[in-house]
Each structure stands twice: as structure tokens, then as C-alpha cells.
Scaffold this motif. Structure first.
Motif, PDB file in Angstrom:
ATOM      1  N   SER A 145       0.835  -1.216   0.000  1.00  8.32           N
ATOM      2  CA  SER A 145       0.000   0.000   0.000  1.00  8.32           C
ATOM      3  C   SER A 145       0.864   1.259   0.000  1.00  8.32           C
ATOM      4  N   HIS A 146       1.964   1.246   0.733  1.00  5.62           N
ATOM      5  CA  HIS A 146       2.887   2.388   0.736  1.00  5.62           C
ATOM      6  C   HIS A 146       3.456   2.634  -0.660  1.00  5.62           C
ATOM      7  N   HIS A 147       3.908   1.577  -1.317  1.00  6.23           N
ATOM      8  CA  HIS A 147       4.452   1.726  -2.669  1.00  6.23           C
ATOM      9  C   HIS A 147       3.380   2.213  -3.645  1.00  6.23           C
ATOM     10  N   LEU A 148       2.171   1.700  -3.514  1.00  2.70           N
ATOM     11  CA  LEU A 148       1.086   2.132  -4.391  1.00  2.70           C
ATOM     12  C   LEU A 148       0.739   3.606  -4.160  1.00  2.70           C
ATOM     13  N   LYS A 149       0.825   4.043  -2.924  1.00  2.00           N
ATOM     14  CA  LYS A 149       0.575   5.456  -2.608  1.00  2.00           C
ATOM     15  C   LYS A 149       1.609   6.345  -3.307  1.00  2.00           C
ATOM     16  N   ILE A 150       2.861   5.937  -3.271  1.00  2.00           N
ATOM     17  CA  ILE A 150       3.914   6.709  -3.933  1.00  2.00           C
ATOM     18  C   ILE A 150       3.666   6.781  -5.434  1.00  2.00           C
ATOM     19  N   LEU A 151       3.297   5.653  -6.043  1.00  2.00           N
ATOM     20  CA  LEU A 151       3.014   5.636  -7.487  1.00  2.00           C
ATOM     21  C   LEU A 151       1.790   6.477  -7.822  1.00  2.00           C
ATOM     22  N   THR A 152       0.821   6.498  -6.924  1.00  2.00           N
ATOM     23  CA  THR A 152      -0.382   7.312  -7.137  1.00  2.00           C
ATOM     24  C   THR A 152      -0.044   8.795  -7.030  1.00  2.00           C
ATOM     25  N   GLU A 153       0.717   9.169  -6.007  1.00  2.00           N
ATOM     26  CA  GLU A 153       1.118  10.573  -5.842  1.00  2.00           C
ATOM     27  C   GLU A 153       1.988  11.062  -6.986  1.00  2.00           C
ATOM     28  N   ALA A 154       2.740  10.162  -7.604  1.00  2.00           N
ATOM     29  CA  ALA A 154       3.601  10.529  -8.737  1.00  2.00           C
ATOM     30  C   ALA A 154       2.815  10.613 -10.042  1.00  2.00           C
ATOM     31  N   GLY A 155       1.551  10.209 -10.020  1.00  2.00           N
ATOM     32  CA  GLY A 155       0.713  10.327 -11.208  1.00  2.00           C
ATOM     33  C   GLY A 155       0.700   9.123 -12.126  1.00  2.00           C
ATOM     34  N   PHE A 156       1.217   7.993 -11.670  1.00  2.00           N
ATOM     35  CA  PHE A 156       1.223   6.791 -12.497  1.00  2.00           C
ATOM     36  C   PHE A 156      -0.037   5.944 -12.331  1.00  2.00           C
ATOM     37  N   LEU A 157      -0.651   6.018 -11.166  1.00  2.00           N
ATOM     38  CA  LEU A 157      -1.846   5.225 -10.876  1.00  2.00           C
ATOM     39  C   LEU A 157      -2.940   6.114 -10.304  1.00  2.00           C
ATOM     40  N   THR A 158      -4.185   5.658 -10.473  1.00  2.00           N
ATOM     41  CA  THR A 158      -5.305   6.254  -9.754  1.00  2.00           C
ATOM     42  C   THR A 158      -5.852   5.187  -8.822  1.00  2.00           C
ATOM     43  N   ARG A 159      -6.533   5.612  -7.794  1.00  2.00           N
ATOM     44  CA  ARG A 159      -7.056   4.688  -6.786  1.00  2.00           C
ATOM     45  C   ARG A 159      -8.556   4.890  -6.646  1.00  2.00           C
ATOM     46  N   SER A 160      -9.285   3.778  -6.594  1.00  2.00           N
ATOM     47  CA  SER A 160     -10.717   3.837  -6.294  1.00  2.00           C
ATOM     48  C   SER A 160     -11.028   2.777  -5.250  1.00  2.00           C
ATOM     49  N   LYS A 161     -11.944   3.084  -4.377  1.00  2.00           N
ATOM     50  CA  LYS A 161     -12.313   2.175  -3.291  1.00  2.00           C
ATOM     51  C   LYS A 161     -13.623   1.503  -3.660  1.00  2.00           C
ATOM     52  N   ARG A 162     -13.653   0.179  -3.520  1.00  2.00           N
ATOM     53  CA  ARG A 162     -14.859  -0.608  -3.768  1.00  2.00           C
ATOM     54  C   ARG A 162     -15.043  -1.543  -2.581  1.00  2.00           C
ATOM     55  N   GLY A 163     -15.973  -1.218  -1.725  1.00  2.00           N
ATOM     56  CA  GLY A 163     -16.145  -2.001  -0.506  1.00  2.00           C
ATOM     57  C   GLY A 163     -14.920  -1.816   0.371  1.00  2.00           C
ATOM     58  N   THR A 164     -14.307  -2.912   0.754  1.00  2.00           N
ATOM     59  CA  THR A 164     -13.124  -2.837   1.619  1.00  2.00           C
ATOM     60  C   THR A 164     -11.817  -2.824   0.825  1.00  2.00           C
ATOM     61  N   TRP A 165     -11.899  -2.998  -0.484  1.00  2.00           N
ATOM     62  CA  TRP A 165     -10.682  -3.101  -1.303  1.00  2.00           C
ATOM     63  C   TRP A 165     -10.416  -1.837  -2.105  1.00  2.00           C
ATOM     64  N   ALA A 166      -9.148  -1.573  -2.302  1.00  2.00           N
ATOM     65  CA  ALA A 166      -8.720  -0.472  -3.164  1.00  2.00           C
ATOM     66  C   ALA A 166      -8.269  -1.054  -4.496  1.00  2.00           C
ATOM     67  N   TYR A 167      -8.684  -0.403  -5.564  1.00  2.00           N
ATOM     68  CA  TYR A 167      -8.296  -0.801  -6.915  1.00  2.00           C
ATOM     69  C   TYR A 167      -7.416   0.295  -7.505  1.00  2.00           C
ATOM     70  N   TYR A 168      -6.376  -0.133  -8.188  1.00  2.00           N
ATOM     71  CA  TYR A 168      -5.431   0.798  -8.790  1.00  2.00           C
ATOM     72  C   TYR A 168      -5.458   0.631 -10.300  1.00  2.00           C
ATOM     73  N   ARG A 169      -5.494   1.773 -10.977  1.00  2.00           N
ATOM     74  CA  ARG A 169      -5.560   1.786 -12.433  1.00  2.00           C
ATOM     75  C   ARG A 169      -4.408   2.619 -12.972  1.00  2.00           C
ATOM     76  N   LEU A 170      -3.797   2.134 -14.041  1.00  2.00           N
ATOM     77  CA  LEU A 170      -2.721   2.854 -14.711  1.00  2.00           C
ATOM     78  C   LEU A 170      -3.277   4.124 -15.349  1.00  2.00           C
ATOM     79  N   VAL A 171      -2.630   5.239 -15.127  1.00  2.00           N
ATOM     80  CA  VAL A 171      -3.035   6.496 -15.746  1.00  2.00           C
ATOM     81  C   VAL A 171      -2.575   6.468 -17.199  1.00  2.00           C
ATOM     82  N   PRO A 172      -3.507   6.597 -18.149  1.00  2.00           N
ATOM     83  CA  PRO A 172      -3.118   6.555 -19.562  1.00  2.00           C
ATOM     84  C   PRO A 172      -2.065   7.625 -19.884  1.00  2.00           C
ATOM     85  N   GLY A 173      -1.001   7.206 -20.522  1.00  2.00           N
ATOM     86  CA  GLY A 173       0.034   8.133 -20.971  1.00  2.00           C
ATOM     87  C   GLY A 173       1.042   8.564 -19.907  1.00  2.00           C
ATOM     88  N   ALA A 174       0.884   8.105 -18.661  1.00  2.00           N
ATOM     89  CA  ALA A 174       1.794   8.553 -17.607  1.00  2.00           C
ATOM     90  C   ALA A 174       3.234   8.148 -17.899  1.00  2.00           C
TER      91      ALA A 174
END
Length: 116
Positions: free
Chosen positions: A76-105
Motif C-alpha cells: 500500500s505504501h508503494h502504491l501510494k507513492i506511485l499514485t502521488e507521482a501520477g502513475f496510478l489512480t485509486r478507487s475504493k470498492r467495498g473494503t478493497w482499493a483498486y489501482y488503475r494505470l493512468v493513460p500516458g503517464a
């Protein structure tokens, strides 16, 4: 005995080819360095690769823990860093977080350092 040496006039012309595009400014270089630093970790590169290779370029955090062999908080820490850098977006669905690649990042990083 003193020997005379021929000295070339180095001020007569430029020794380097002219720039073909505008180089990075100081602020842009700082921002790019922070962005590239987010990629400069083997675990983060693997996580990004897994997300990019997943269907629709999206993965649940629950599917990312085992492949990299790290604990859930560390992933989760590594995913947060990638999200803050603009490579991933995060969405919450129930208790789980889903990460999606930002197009063109990744393309944006490659474009800045690629040859024209």
C-alpha cells in the motif's frame, strides 16, 4: 631551451551542435526527478508492471501482495507513492482499493528524456 607550441583559438567557433529543442528548466527538472524517483524502486516497478499487464490496466490491492512478496502495508505504501507521482489512480470498492494505470503517464516520462 624554450619550445614554442601552436595553440588553437577555441573562441573562434562553437565546438558543440546547437540545441534542437528547449532543455528542461530547473522547476521541471525537480518535478521530473520526483517522478522518476517514484519509479526507482524494484517493488514499485513490479507493481506498476502488474497493474499495466492486468485486464483494463486495473488491479485490486489484494492481487498485488503475493506477486511481489511484500506485506500489505508495504505494498500500500508503494502504491501510494506511485499514485502521488501520477502513475496510478485509486478507487475504493467495498473494503478493497483498486489501482488503475493512468493513460500516458509512462509516455510523458519517456517523452521528456527521449531523443527528438
Amino acid at each position: 631551451m624554450v619550445t614554442m607550441l601552436d595553440v588553437a583559438d577555441v573562441t573562434a567557433g562553437a565546438c558543440c551542435a546547437p540545441l534542437v529543442r528547449e532543455p528542461l528548466g530547473a522547476a521541471d527538472a525537480e518535478q521530473l526527478a520526483r517522478t522518476i524517483k517514484a519509479l526507482a524502486d524494484p517493488a514499485r516497478l513490479r507493481l506498476l508492471s502488474i497493474v499495466a499487464a492486468s485486464a483494463d490496466h486495473e488491479a485490486c490491492v489484494c492481487d498485488l501482495i503475493e506477486p511481489v512478496g511484500l506485506s500489505q502495508p508495504t505494498v500500500s505504501h508503494h502504491l501510494k507513492i506511485l499514485t502521488e507521482a501520477g502513475f496510478l489512480t485509486r478507487s475504493k470498492r467495498g473494503t478493497w482499493a483498486y489501482y488503475r494505470l493512468v493513460p500516458g503517464a509512462l509516455d510523458r516520462v519517456a517523452h521528456v528524456i527521449a531523443a527528438p
